[in-house]
Write a protein that holds these residues in place. Structure first.
Motif, short mmCIF file in Angstrom:
data_model
loop_
_atom_site.label_atom_id
_atom_site.label_comp_id
_atom_site.label_asym_id
_atom_site.label_seq_id
_atom_site.Cartn_x
_atom_site.Cartn_y
_atom_site.Cartn_z
N LYS A 25 3.55 14.32 0.86
CA LYS A 25 3.92 13.28 1.82
C LYS A 25 4.02 13.90 3.21
CE LYS A 25 8.89 13.97 1.00
NZ LYS A 25 10.16 13.32 0.67
N ASN A 85 -2.65 5.81 11.37
CA ASN A 85 -3.46 5.87 10.14
C ASN A 85 -3.84 7.34 9.96
OD1 ASN A 85 -3.44 3.02 10.21
ND2 ASN A 85 -5.23 3.04 11.57
N ASN A 136 0.96 3.75 8.65
CA ASN A 136 2.08 4.31 7.90
C ASN A 136 2.41 5.68 8.46
OD1 ASN A 136 3.92 5.21 5.99
ND2 ASN A 136 2.78 4.31 4.27
N LEU A 187 -3.74 5.80 4.53
CA LEU A 187 -2.85 4.66 4.34
C LEU A 187 -2.70 3.96 5.68
CD1 LEU A 187 -0.13 6.20 2.03
CD2 LEU A 187 -2.01 4.70 1.39
N GLU A 207 0.81 -1.21 0.00
CA GLU A 207 0.00 0.00 0.00
C GLU A 207 0.85 1.26 0.00
OE1 GLU A 207 -2.70 1.29 3.38
OE2 GLU A 207 -4.11 0.22 2.09
N SER A 208 2.04 1.19 0.54
CA SER A 208 2.91 2.36 0.60
C SER A 208 3.37 2.80 -0.80
CB SER A 208 4.12 2.09 1.49
OG SER A 208 4.87 0.99 0.97
N PRO A 223 3.50 8.46 5.23
CA PRO A 223 2.58 8.27 4.08
C PRO A 223 2.94 9.20 2.93
CG PRO A 223 1.52 9.55 5.78
CD PRO A 223 2.85 9.14 6.34
N ARG A 224 2.70 8.72 1.71
CA ARG A 224 2.86 9.53 0.49
C ARG A 224 1.53 9.47 -0.26
NH1 ARG A 224 8.87 9.15 -1.95
NH2 ARG A 224 8.07 11.09 -2.81
N TRP A 225 0.93 10.66 -0.35
CA TRP A 225 -0.41 10.70 -0.98
C TRP A 225 -0.35 11.04 -2.48
CZ3 TRP A 225 0.60 12.99 3.82
CH2 TRP A 225 -0.07 12.43 4.90
N TYR A 237 1.29 5.81 -4.27
CA TYR A 237 1.54 7.12 -4.88
C TYR A 237 2.17 6.99 -6.27
CZ TYR A 237 6.55 6.82 -3.81
OH TYR A 237 7.87 6.46 -3.77
#
Length: 1921
Positions: free
Chosen positions: A395, A408, A447, A444, A315-316, A450-452, A319
């Motif tokens: 991010k 989260n 994490n 995410l 999932e990471s 996170p990187r959106w 992006y």
């Protein structure tokens, strides 16, 4: 009641005479049906008069309706289409038929809308545009002419110049052919559904366009919400599921640009979690799909796509999932489900957005969201308003915050105004959905980093930007039961800085400020004072800098009002900081252009404000900044802002004093050009000259308006000084590479744009003076490679196209300068494209209606003097220049050729009488005038070439021709005055005549090929220009006098071509010229052979091209006066002293034209047929015999050869090629290249021809002819000791012998065809032919083939010769019936021991004569015995050439009619039956029959018929006392008949003995019956013992054989105990059912035979003895009715009632010979299916058969085999009247079962061939009849030729070998030392003269004197080709 007269009132009624133009069915009430062309008188109340104006009132007036021209064009076009539309239906072009039908209906509907007149102007424009588009489409599809239009209306070519007309035509053609590619593109996306098995939650779908090369998005996102079923949540709102990605550039349409789709689900944290009480939902990643935009480039319409949806492995990595899919990093993603797919519809649209709104109106009406590009498009339009801020949540870095696992994290985004209030609806996830107050990022799972990479759009208004900020709140989303979201921090960012600059584009690292859930963030003032970014933290704040928690965003502003550039803000606020002015002006050049154009007006106001206040200090810098801005607008990205600057100058500019400083600085720069080292900046200044002058002029106007015109002189002086400086620097001559030269070029490019500005203040003449002096100052002597020359010409082009040049006053000043430069370039052939453009613009201004004005006339004078000759030379140079290899170069040359041609035509059309006079007087010498005339005539010939203009440019061609003929009329006077009498010049006159002929023959002037409406329009506008030119030719010819001889015979061909044009007036004008030519040639040479030869040669070529018609043939021979005082050509000739040869020439030409017209008409047919071949043969013979034209003769030989090959007539092809072969000799004389033959020696060509002919003889199975040619070639090889080729030739010869013996050949049938009536071609008309049929072709098939070739012909149902009414009828009548060949080679056919395979060739080859028999009754018919009066009418046909030959049919040369008496007929019948019996008995004895059925049936037929009265009928008819007394001359014949009867009985007795030996057991009862019946037959004949002459005759059975002697000694094998059986196999069996019944057996006997034999199971033959369905009265127990009717059906076409004499022939005339009743009456060759190939077996000799024997082929199915004849019996000579048998079956009423069945059966079993009927008697010791052609006698070297016929020149039997005689094949040769034994004497061979009429021409005449061979029709001549 009646009123008095004085109270009466006069009433006037008005009526109109109306001609109907369109049909009206009259289906309405009281309707009157009308057809086109009807004329009637109608009351005025029923007539609506259209308004119109009349042009050219008088005889040739034209009525033009005043309605809209589009309506007029629609009406005329639809009428033309209507006729062509019906023809499409006839041609079965269904596709175009239906498409045109729909378009016509559409045009009619649009026409109604226009006629009603209720449309708005915009709508009317759209409708007209639609109409013209449809009209152009239809015209293009139907290959009609291109219509020149201007603003939807047709253009009259007379109302505009030719150059303008050419431009319109070219523009319309380019528009049609090469649409301009769009620079802007748009992508339409329609989201349909998401198909997946694991749905159950709502989804969010985001589309955007992604650049895979630069790894960045190109557009904002399009957002669609889906429900739990995977379909859009709001299906009724199309704008929420459809979008248009706009403003894509051409560079964006490449393979590495993609459409990326991200899908989010709205629901629980885990996709598989169970439902709980928690109602909180999160945005979670679901899947991603990608498609390349290149996949859409080839699609023309909207395509549906099913995109695969992929999910992240980790999932990471979400992006960058789209990047992994693009790069195909398979380890980082997988399919989200096996059946998951995203259904979308995608389409690329091209063009401007406004254009799309018009074309896809429904799309925009229903609603579609607009998804914009990130940033501005390639072209920024002024007035475009946009203020979008895009933020990407990149991010974050977060701490655990005391948690054991990672957080989260969800981001909540708010936009707040200056007061800290949340701004409503200014946070948007993308287009498609309205903006909201807040935005929640996706989550995410677990994490902390996170990187959106999630993009949002903030469309904040400009006025709300100041003080606004964006706040980001960070929450942890718990996965516990409560599912709460806890706030743990926030970040913010200001949107605008204090100095007015917005947030800079780029990535920003924001500080995360920690807070608790209950923290009060509502008061923004509490945190706005805190730092928001680590980039602008003070240096001492280390605590915040050291924190690990950070948040990154990327911002991008796309605004037309806000700027991020501080330098721009400093310049605009120059008054606040005067000390920064200098720096701001210097930094302006570094600011991005898009920032400058945003604030263009503000920037210009700033510059001119600084200039007004501090001109001395900042004047130069302000000027440089102004130049920078002006040059910035030259960029294609910003060129649309030029109108913004123009508007500023006109409406907002207020610098009234600026002109002084601008002129001053500009002059300063110009003065420094020569001395400056670097010219770059100066070139930039000069590049901005246009707008600098605009500012100067506008400033001066403002100053003059404000001051009342003060300082006018000062201003003019400054401008003059400025131009003096410009002229000085322009006059400098420099090196090509000099920077000053480039500076001069820069100025010249911009100089023409200044003219319009100068005209606002200066007069036209003053400005023209400036321009003339400036352009005149340019250096005159520049080299061609100098780039300044091209720029100079470009400047001239701009000048000519400028407003200044349109004025008459200025044009007079500028024209000399323009012409001087233009002439120089055209003479040197430089920059022709630009020269054409200049010349086109110049001549477009010279209107036709202005030519009378003195000023315009002077201009035309100047242009003619300067450019006419140069222009013509240029056209000649271009057209003669070889075409460049590149397509672009070819198109370029083609374009400029057209432009130069249009210029020449425009100039010539503008010239008046005065101009032509001045032009011709300007030539000082005759040589100059001569060169000019030759040049212009050559140019005119080029102009009328078909390739000069496109095929559908008829309008342009007509204008061209009109100009040409007008000019020629002017120049013809000069030709007469200067080049006649002693000054005569042949070359000029020849060029003139050549031009005239080409002019008349142009396809575009052949009005006959036009539609009626088009023809009418052309005639109304131009008349028939061909007639005008023809009259001019005639007039000029009459002026030539004795110089006419110079053009004889050279001009015969061209003038003949003119007369072939189907225009009566033109022909009448031109035909007398030929009389003149003949007369002058007669005077010079005493004959006109040259005229005749040229006339004939040219006539062939022209008529073969399709020219000429039937009326033209009659024109030469016509007695109708031509025109005026000129009589017809024939009448004129008849008055001359040389009339005899002249009339002969006319007759020859007329006959040639007859044949050429026939040939041309036949060649137009699609397939090869007899008619086409016959035409070619007729023409070929005509050239050889009548004209002696060897070259034409040989050409047509090869044309005929190709036709035969195409039709697979290989034998005829060989004979044809043999014609050319015989013209050659075996010599080494060299021959030139001719047709497809290379240059070679005569020996080589003759060898090649021999080999080709042999090959074709082989293919046509005519091997005997091939053998003779092989021998001749072998002899040549042997004489040259070429043993290699000799060996090959001998092997080839051997192979041909093998084929003769081993391969089967089909014998063709022959048909006589009569062509009667005037509608047939000349070579067929009222002539009869004999045709050689195709393989397996019977009469019915042949007749049908002929009717197919002549579909309008009527088949005649009788065989009688037609009368004169048929000959003269205007119709076609065909008379067809089968005929039998009469072979000439009797020696081969009568010789024993010759294989039947060999004989079969001589039966049907080299045939000159044919026969046809018709029975009739003469005198009173005896009903009891019809044989008493049964006569036979025998017709013999002799051909002009033998068959086969160069054609499958030849004309009948002679007919002979002979009547055969009843007694002679009876003798022939019995003779033939005896011969057949002998053959069958011999075959049975020699065991050639594997089945005895044929002998059984034949014996049964003869014996059974005789028992039932067959022979008895003959006895009753001819052996009675009355007949003997009344016919004493027939005593010998009666005796002969009696002998034949006894002979038949003798043969039958022997046959029964043989039959008993071989009959199978199951047929013994039938044999016993036959024996019993035979005894009855003998008793009926009164035979107890055979007479002595029978016993002593060759029929006696001394050794058990019916024959006792033969030519060669062979073993006696015909005996009951004969030799072994020779097995025979037939490759063919017979049909099971025949058309007619058998009468050879009684019905009882027939059934008995059938029951006994049944169907043989033999593998070799199957004998079907099944009776025919039409079994009739032919049984032995019944008699036919006494009216003698035939049971044969009549022809299906029916026939009239005829007399009894003709009834039988009428009913049988169209039957095949095998279906005819009586063999002796309707002879026929053997069916090919019935011929068997003999095989020599063991020691037996070759089987021999009489040539006149054949087997029965009707009624019963039987096998034909060849008999082996015993040596003890001499051969039987056939009857002179018997031909091939029609089989065992006969339906003839004459020989039917109603008479003696024995006679009937014999007649039906007759088998003789039609040969030997005139053979010599057997008493001649050495058989003096004709020997086989080409056979060699003992001790003789000469070939023995056929006595009564001389073969045609192509006969292979006439060939003589120059070296040695060629021997016959061994099988055919006669032993030289032994004379052939004479035929045994037979009484029946002595014939009386009453039996046969011997023609005088026959070689075997009654007087015994041989006939002299006739001369050869084609004498041998050694060819020169």
């Amino acid at each position: 009641f009646c009123l008095p007269r004085e109270h009466w009132k006069q009433i006037t009624y008005i009526f109109y005479c109306v001609s109907v133009l369109a049909s009206f069915r009259g289906t309405v009430q009281h309707g009157l049906p009308l057809e086109i062309g009807d004329t009637g008188i109608f009351p005025c109340t029923y007539i609506h008069l259209k308004n119109a104006h009349i042009k050219n009132k008088g005889q040739f007036e034209t009525v033009i309706p005043t309605e809209d021209s589009v309506i007029t064009e629609m009406t005329s076009t639809l009428r033309d289409w209507g006729a062509m539309w019906k023809r499409l239906y006839v041609k079965n072009d269904g596709d175009l038929f239906h498409r045109l039908w729909h378009v016509m209906n559409e045009i009619l509907d649009l026409r109604r809308q226009v006629l009603v007149g209720h449309l708005t102007n915009d709508r009317m424009k759209d409708v007209k545009q639609h109409i013209t588009a449809r009209l152009d489409w239809g015209n293009e599809q139907l290959s009609l002419d291109l219509v020149p239009r201007r603003e939807f209306s047709m253009v009259d070519p007379d109302e505009i110049s030719v150059t303008e007309l050419f431009k319109l035509m070219e523009h319309r053609h380019r528009k049609k052919e090469t649409p301009v590619p769009a620079s802007t593109h748009h992508l339409f996306v329609h989201m349909k559904s998401l198909m997946s098995s694991n749905l159950g939650e709502e989804l969010e779908v985001f589309f955007h366009i992604y650049d895979g090369r630069e790894n960045r998005p190109l557009s904002e996102r399009f957002f669609v919400r889906l429900n739990k079923n995977g379909v859009p949540k709001s299906p009724e709102k199309t704008e929420r599921q459809c979008t248009l990605f706009v403003d894509l550039g051409s560079s964006d349409l490449r393979k590495d640009v993609y459409i990326v789709v991200h899908i989010m689900r709205i629901g629980r944290m885990g996709a598989g979690e169970k439902k709980n009480l928690c109602s909180i939902q999160y945005r979670r990643p679901f899947g991603c799909a990608v498609i390349s935009i290149a996949d859409l480039l080839t699609a023309d319409s909207k395509d549906d796509h099913l995109l695969k949806v992929y999910a992240c492995t980790t999932e990471s990595e979400w992006y960058q999932i789209h990047e992994n899919i693009i790069r195909k990093v398979n380890s980082r993603y997988n399919l989200s489900g096996s059946n998951t797919g995203l259904a979308v519809s995608l389409q690329l649209l091209h063009g401007d957005i406004e254009q799309l709104r018009r074309e896809y109106m429904v799309l925009f009406t229903r609603g579609v969201s607009i998804t914009k590009k990130l940033g501005f498009s390639d072209i920024i339009m002024p007035g475009e308003m946009r203020n979008d801020l895009y933020m990407t949540l990149e991010k974050g870095e977060f701490e655990k915050g005391g948690k054991s696992v990672a957080r989260n994290v969800e981001i909540t985004v708010y936009v707040l105004d200056i007061e800290g209030q949340v701004m409503k609806s200014y946070v948007a996830a993308g287009s498609g959905e309205p903006g909201g107050d807040v935005y929640h990022s996706f989550v995410l799972y677990h994490n902390n980093s996170p990187r959106w990479a999630e993009q949002i759009k903030l469309p904040i208004p400009v006025d709300m930007f100041r003080g606004s900020h964006v706040r980001f709140e960070f929450r942890h989303c718990s996965t516990k039961d409560k599912g709460e979201k806890k706030l743990f921090g926030y970040s913010f960012v200001h949107l605008m800085q204090e100095d007015g600059r917005t947030l800079p584009d780029g990535t920003h690292e924001l500080i995360i400020h920690k807070c608790e859930e209950n923290a009060n963030l509502q008061d923004s003032s509490c945190y706005l004072k805190l730092p928001f970014s680590k980039a602008n933290l003070p240096g001492n704040n280390q605590a915040v800098k050291g924190t690990k928690e950070c948040f990154w965003i990327t911002s991008f502003l796309c605004s037309t009002k806000l700027t991020q550039n501080g330098d721009m803000l400093d310049l605009l606020k120059w008054r606040a900081h005067p000390e920064r002015i200098n720096d701001s002006l210097l930094k302006l050049k570094e600011i991005d252009g898009s920032e400058i154009v945003k604030f263009l007006q503000d920037t210009l106001d700033t510059l001119f404000g600084i200039l007004d206040e501090s001109s001395q200090r900042y004047g130069l810098k302000v000027f440089d900044c102004l130049v920078h801005i002006i040059n910035l607008l030259q960029d294609s990205k910003f060129h649309h802002f030029k109108p913004v600057m123009d508007t500023y100058i006109e409406s907002h500019f207020a610098g009234a004093l600026s002109y002084r400083d601008l002129i001053k600085v500009l002059k300063w720069y110009v003065d420094r050009i020569i001395d400056a080292e670097h010219q770059d900046h100066i070139q930039q200044v000069l590049n901005a000259t246009e707008y600098i002058f605009k500012y100067i002029i506008q400033s001066r106007r403002l100053f003059a308006l404000a001051t009342g015109g003060q300082s006018e002189e000062e201003f003019r002086c400054c401008v003059h000084e400025l131009f003096m400086s410009i002229r000085f620097f322009l006059s400098q001559e420099n090196k090509i590479t000099s920077p000053i030269t480039q500076t001069q070029a820069v100025f010249l490019r911009t100089f023409p744009a200044v003219y319009g500005e100068l005209l606002k203040i200066f007069t036209v003449r003053e400005v023209a003076g400036f321009v003339r002096e400036t352009l005149g100052s340019l250096p005159a002597t520049a080299r061609a490679e100098c780039p300044l020359e091209a720029v100079k010409l470009h400047c001239i082009a701009k000048t000519v196209e400028s407003q200044l040049y349109t004025n008459t006053e200025s044009r007079c000043i500028l024209l000399p300068v323009v012409l001087r430069l233009l002439q120089a370039h055209m003479q040197e052939q430089r920059d022709l494209v630009m020269c054409a453009r200049i010349l086109t613009s110049m001549l477009s201004l010279v209107r036709k209606y202005d030519s009378t004005e003195p000023v315009v006339s002077e201009e035309v004078d100047l242009i003619v003097d300067s450019l006419l000759v140069v222009l013509m030379r240029t056209i000649l140079e271009i057209t003669n220049r070889p075409q460049a290899a590149g397509t672009n170069m070819r198109l370029q040359f083609q374009d400029i050729t057209g432009e130069f041609v249009a210029c020449l035509l425009a100039l010539l059309r503008q010239m008046s009488d005065k101009h032509y006079q001045q032009l011709l007087q300007a030539f000082t010498s005759k040589d100059d005038l001569r060169d000019f005339l030759l040049q212009i005539f050559t140019v005119f010939r080029i102009l009328i070439r078909p390739e000069m203009f496109l095929k559908d440019w008829t309008v342009m061609r007509l204008v061209t021709n009109n100009v040409i003929i007008t000019t020629v009329l002017y120049l013809s006077d000069a030709l007469r005055k200067n080049f006649l009498n002693d000054k005569f010049d042949y070359k000029v006159w020849d060029s003139y005549f050549y031009l005239s002929v080409i002019f008349i023959n142009q396809p575009c002037l052949q009005l006959e090929s036009f539609s009626p409406s088009k023809k009418k329009r052309v005639l109304e506008k131009y008349g028939d220009m061909r007639v005008m030119m023809g009259c001019e030719i005639f007039s000029m010819w009459q002026n030539l006098g004795e110089h006419k001889l110079n053009f004889i015979p050279a001009m015969i061909g061209p003038f003949l071509e003119v007369t072939l044009v189907p225009q009566p007036d033109l022909r009448n004008v031109m035909i007398p010229i030929f009389h003149d030519m003949m007369d002058w040639e007669q005077r010079r040479s005493g004959n006109f052979k040259q005229v005749e030869a040229k006339l004939i040669d040219k006539l062939d070529g022209l008529m073969s091209e399709g020219k000429g018609d039937e009326t033209y043939r009659e024109l030469f021979n016509s007695i109708i006066p031509l025109f005026g005082p000129y009589p017809s050509l024939l009448k004129k000739i008849e008055r001359e002293t040389w009339r005899e040869s002249g009339v002969s020439l006319i007759a020859t030409v007329t006959r040639l034209m007859e044949r050429l017209l026939d040939y041309r008409d036949c060649v137009k047919l699609g397939e090869v047929d007899g008619k086409k071949i016959g035409c070619t043969v007729s023409l070929l013979n005509f050239y050889k015999t009548e004209l002696n034209k060897e070259e034409m003769y040989i050409r047509y030989i090869h044309k005929l050869y190709e036709l035969h090959l195409k039709a697979q007539n290989y034998t005829e092809a060989s004979y044809t090629l043999l014609l050319y072969d015989e013209l050659l000799e075996w010599s080494e004389r060299p021959l030139r290249e001719f047709l497809n033959y290379p240059m070679q020696s005569e020996w080589q060509r003759k060898e090649y021809l021999h080999l080709t002919i042999v090959q074709n003889f082989d293919r046509g199975k005519c091997w005997e002819n091939g053998i003779i040619l092989c021998r001749e070639l072998a002899d040549q090889y042997e004489s040259y000791y070429d043993y290699r080729n000799l060996s090959k030739m001998r092997m080839m010869e051997a192979s041909l012998y093998e084929k003769i013996m081993d391969q089967q050949r089909l014998e063709p049938e022959f048909f006589r065809v009569g062509f009667y009536g005037k509608k047939f071609p000349f070579f067929l008309r009222n002539k009869e032919f004999v045709c050689r049929g195709h393989d397996y072709e019977r009469l019915e098939a042949f007749q049908q083939r002929m009717l197919n070739e002549f579909p309008h012909a009527i088949a005649m149902q009788h065989v009688n010769q037609p009368d004169q009414t048929i000959y003269q009828a205007e119709a076609q009548y065909l008379q067809i019936y089968a005929v039998s060949p009469i072979p000439e080679s009797q020696d081969v056919l009568q010789r024993d021991g010759v294989a039947d395979n060999i004989k079969s060739f001589y039966k049907v080859n080299h045939i000159w004569r044919f026969r046809y028999d018709r029975p009739f009754h003469k005198g009173t018919k005896d009903k009891e015995n019809e044989f008493k009066s049964l006569w036979v009418e025998r017709t013999s046909l002799t051909l002009v050439q033998s068959l086969p030959g160069i054609s499958r049919w030849f004309e009948v040369e002679k007919r002979e009619l002979v009547e055969v008496s009843p007694l002679e007929n009876a003798i022939e019948v019995i003779e033939n039956k005896n011969l057949q019996l002998r053959m069958l008995i011999a075959q049975c004895q020699s065991r050639q029959m594997q089945n005895i059925n044929p002998l059984t049936m034949c014996l049964n037929g003869v014996i059974d018929a005789a028992v039932n009265g067959g022979l008895a009928r003959y006895q009753e008819a001819f052996f009675v006392k009355d007949y003997i007394v009344n016919h004493p001359e027939d005593g010998e014949k009666i005796g002969r008949l009696r002998e034949l009867m006894f002979e038949q009985a003798h043969i039958l007795e022997y046959g029964l003995a043989v039959h008993e030996k071989f009959v199978p057991q199951d047929m013994r009862p039938l044999h016993k019956k036959l024996v019993d019946q035979f005894h009855v037959m003998k008793s009926s004949l009164g035979i107890q013992e055979f007479p002595a002459y029978v016993r002593a005759s060759p029929v006696h059975f001394t050794n058990g054989s019916p024959r006792s002697s033969c030519r060669n000694s062979v073993p006696n094998i015909i005996s009951p105990d004969g030799a072994r059986v020779v097995a025979r196999r037939s490759p063919l069996t017979y049909p099971a059912v025949n058309r007619y019944s058998s009468s050879s057996l009684s019905s009882q006997a027939s059934n008995e035979v059938s029951n006994i034999t049944g169907q043989s199971e033999s593998s070799d033959e199957v004998f079907n003895m099944q009776p025919s369905p039409s079994t009739s009265s032919l049984s032995s127990n019944h008699s036919a009715s006494p009216n003698v009717t035939s049971s044969a059906p009549s022809s299906t076409r029916g026939s009239p009632q005829l007399q009894d004499k003709h009834k039988h022939s009428r009913e049988n005339s169209c039957l095949s010979s095998r279906e005819r009743p009586v063999s002796a009456i309707y002879p026929n060759p053997l069916d090919p299916a019935q011929r068997a190939t003999p095989h020599q077996t063991g020691d037996t000799t070759l089987p021999r058969s009489d040539p006149n024997l054949s087997a029965p082929d009707k009624g019963k199915t039987c096998l034909i085999v060849l008999c082996v004849i015993s040596s003890s019996l001499p051969p039987f000579t056939p009857s002179p009247t018997e031909c091939q048998s029609a089989g065992l079956v006969s339906n003839s009423p004459v020989l039917s079962g109603s008479y003696s069945s024995g006679i009937s059966s014999m007649s039906r079993c007759s088998v003789s061939e039609a040969s030997g009927t005139e053979a010599t008697t057997g008493d001649h010791p050495a058989h003096q009849g004709p020997t086989m052609p080409n056979s060699v006698s003992s001790g003789s070297d000469e070939l023995i030729r056929r006595e009564n016929k001389t073969p045609p020149p192509y006969s292979v039997y006439e060939r003589t070998n120059p070296r040695r005689p060629v021997p016959l094949p061994h099988s055919l040769s006669i032993p030289p030392s032994v004379d052939p034994p004479a035929l045994p004497p037979k009484p029946h061979q002595q014939r009386t003269s009453s039996m046969k009429l011997v023609p005088a021409s026959d070689p075997r005449r009654a007087d015994g004197v041989p006939h002299v061979p006739r001369p050869r029709p084609l004498p041998r001549k050694v060819s020169q080709l």
